[in-house]
Design a protein around this motif. Structure first.
Motif, PDB file in Angstrom:
ATOM      1  N   TYR A  37       8.124  19.044  35.928  1.00 22.98           N
ATOM      2  CA  TYR A  37       7.624  19.706  37.132  1.00 22.98           C
ATOM      3  C   TYR A  37       7.993  21.188  37.131  1.00 22.98           C
ATOM      4  CZ  TYR A  37       7.189  14.893  38.850  1.00 22.98           C
ATOM      5  OH  TYR A  37       6.868  13.572  38.995  1.00 22.98           O
ATOM      6  N   ASP A  38       7.161  21.959  37.822  1.00 20.25           N
ATOM      7  CA  ASP A  38       7.453  23.367  38.121  1.00 20.25           C
ATOM      8  C   ASP A  38       7.784  24.195  36.881  1.00 20.25           C
ATOM      9  OD1 ASP A  38       9.188  22.067  40.964  1.00 20.25           O
ATOM     10  OD2 ASP A  38       7.147  22.879  40.915  1.00 20.25           O
ATOM     11  N   SER A  74       1.500  26.613  33.484  1.00 19.59           N
ATOM     12  CA  SER A  74       2.188  26.272  34.729  1.00 19.59           C
ATOM     13  C   SER A  74       1.914  24.818  35.094  1.00 19.59           C
ATOM     14  CB  SER A  74       1.731  27.182  35.880  1.00 19.59           C
ATOM     15  OG  SER A  74       0.350  26.991  36.143  1.00 19.59           O
ATOM     16  N   ASP A 118       2.869  21.826  38.395  1.00 20.73           N
ATOM     17  CA  ASP A 118       3.377  21.770  39.767  1.00 20.73           C
ATOM     18  C   ASP A 118       4.489  20.738  39.911  1.00 20.73           C
ATOM     19  OD1 ASP A 118       2.098  19.355  39.638  1.00 20.73           O
ATOM     20  OD2 ASP A 118       0.902  19.656  41.458  1.00 20.73           O
ATOM     21  N   GLU A 120       6.907  27.214  34.298  1.00 26.21           N
ATOM     22  CA  GLU A 120       6.201  28.494  34.265  1.00 26.21           C
ATOM     23  C   GLU A 120       6.549  29.169  32.948  1.00 26.21           C
ATOM     24  OE1 GLU A 120       4.097  29.799  36.403  1.00 26.21           O
ATOM     25  OE2 GLU A 120       4.305  28.400  38.088  1.00 26.21           O
TER      26      GLU A 120
END
Length: 223
Positions: A166-167, A221, A223, A169
């Protein structure tokens, strides 16, 4: 994300990137294109192979015990990884020899730990005649840049985020232009995206065949 055994997109030789060969005479056009590092020979130097079977490697003495010629050379056979000279087993056989400032009997001599990058003069067997040809060799590289989170990784020209979380970047910066070759691509549609040249890719549709240039940035990216 990708699950299971990671795809084989990482070089077997850490720190050694694939290369692109340009130039050559028309008779040796098969030596142009992408060569992948395969393994190291007895001298400790990497050897490379193209999809059509062409090879590039360093031979400490490609004439065996007869002469003392040491060159990077293009050939059509895989080199021995245990022999200390005449790595293809055929004394004096080559498609192209790297140049250096020193010559013996009119032939170029010399070689470093890696192939001569940039544009250099090679002695190339063009239609049975040794010809001086300008050959350009460049490494294919992409690197992580800026602040990155998650499992993003780079090795040579391969970039990935295997079994991503998750998350994440990440930003990948291209240092040598080329065409993207997608080994595996599987993300959550709608939310987890790879952006190349302003175009976003998600699901199982990756940027296969997309051309990138030196300086381009690729972003990832989740989420």
């Amino acid at each position: 994300g990708y699950s299971g055994t990671p795809p084989d997109c990482i070089s077997d030789i850490p720190g050694v990137a694939p290369i692109i060969v340009e130039g050559m005479c028309s008779q040796r056009s098969g030596l142009k294109g992408k060569f992948e590092p395969v393994a190291r020979t007895a001298s400790g130097r990497p050897w490379y192979k193209k999809a059509n079977g062409a090879t590039l490697y360093f031979d400490p003495n490609h004439w065996g015990v007869v002469q003392n010629f040491n060159n990077w050379l293009f050939g059509g056979q895989e080199p021995s990884t245990t022999a200390t000279n005449n790595l293809n087993g055929v004394p004096g056989a080559y498609f192209g020899l790297s140049e250096d400032l020193t010559t013996q009997n009119g032939y170029p001599v010399g070689g470093g730990d890696l192939p001569p990058f940039g544009t250099t003069t090679w002695t190339v067997n063009c239609g049975g005649t040794d010809t001086q040809v300008e050959v350009t060799i460049t490494e294919i590289k992409v690197e992580l840049s800026g602040s990155n989170t998650g499992k993003c990784a780079v090795s040579g020209s391969c970039f990935s985020s295997l079994n991503y979380g998750y998350d994440e970047e990440c930003t990948f910066t291209v240092f040598e232009g080329g065409v993207l070759d997608v080994i595996s691509f599987n993300t959550e549609e709608c939310c987890d995206k790879l952006a190349v040249g302003g175009v976003e890719y998600e699901g199982t549709i990756g940027p296969e065949g997309v051309t990138v240039s030196a300086g381009d940035q690729i972003t990832w990216s989740s989420d």
